[in-house]
Design an enzyme around this catalytic site. Structure first.
Site, short mmCIF file in Angstrom:
data_model
loop_
_atom_site.label_atom_id
_atom_site.label_comp_id
_atom_site.label_asym_id
_atom_site.label_seq_id
_atom_site.Cartn_x
_atom_site.Cartn_y
_atom_site.Cartn_z
N ASP A 12 0.78 -1.25 0.00
CA ASP A 12 0.00 0.00 0.00
C ASP A 12 0.81 1.30 0.00
OD1 ASP A 12 -1.98 -1.88 0.23
OD2 ASP A 12 -2.71 -1.24 2.18
N LYS A 110 -7.11 -4.79 -2.81
CA LYS A 110 -7.86 -5.29 -1.66
C LYS A 110 -8.77 -4.19 -1.11
CE LYS A 110 -3.90 -4.36 1.39
NZ LYS A 110 -4.49 -3.36 2.27
N CYS A 155 -1.86 -2.78 7.80
CA CYS A 155 -1.83 -3.67 6.65
C CYS A 155 -0.55 -4.52 6.58
CB CYS A 155 -2.04 -2.88 5.37
SG CYS A 155 -3.70 -2.12 5.32
#
Length: 201
Positions: A12, A110, A155
């Site tokens: 990310d 996601k 994450c």
């Protein structure tokens, strides 16, 4: 060069998680040159990308009176309400412009299901619904994972713990990660990762 059985997982590194973004992590962009410098050392590189629809249930402004960073109870358990971030197709959802994305063998999106959040690269937050990443890595012969990216305590940690539980040997490169550290979340994440057998390097 790492062996072909080791993959680099870049979590990310997107505009909304970097300075100036909707959910900015302090010094989030500092990971970019570190990750770029190591891409050539791995035969397999997977990037993840938070990819939320505008009506996502984790956004505070989709709940009447919802306050960012407060906790609510969802069918799958406690859920932090976040500021609106990484909306599909937005500039905030794009990778940081200085991140070298061409070497990515796979981009795993996601958080695209409106009713459930997804911190981990491997499972939705119900810890049951798979993203398919495990199957991809196993089909490529991967046994070891090295994780970098944002955010260490959400994450990255969720991905690392899930990977360890799935039987991968997992290392988190802390220098190439940055944390939100929400109410002690970083210390807890580090402790949880160690308990799961993750190597913190």
């Amino acid at each position: 060069m790492h062996p072909d059985t080791t993959a680099l997982l870049v979590i990310d590194v997107q505009n909304d998680f970097c300075p100036g973004g909707a959910l900015a992590v302090a010094d989030g962009d500092a990971v970019v040159p570190l990750i770029n410098a190591m891409l050539g050392d791995y035969a397999l590189r997977v990037f993840t990308q938070d990819w939320h629809p505008a009506d996502h249930s984790s956004f505070a402004d989709n709940h009447s009176g919802g306050e960012p960073f407060s906790l609510i109870e969802m069918p799958y358990g406690p859920q932090v309400l976040w500021p609106r971030h990484c909306v599909q197709g937005s500039d905030g959802a794009a990778f940081h412009p200085a991140l070298e994305t061409d070497p990515a063998d796979m981009i795993n999106r996601k958080g695209f299901r409106p009713q459930i959040d997804s911190y981990s690269a491997f499972f939705e937050n119900d810890h049951i619904t798979p993203t398919g990443l495990e199957g991809y890595l196993r089909s490529r012969g991967v046994t070891d994972l090295v994780l970098t990216g944002i955010a260490t305590d959400f994450c990255v940690a969720y991905s690392a713990i899930d990977a360890a539980r799935l039987g991968f040997k997992v290392t988190v490169l802390q220098e190439a990660c940055r944390a939100i550290d929400l109410d002690g979340s970083l210390d807890k994440a580090l402790s949880d990762m160690r308990a799961a057998g993750v190597v913190l390097a």
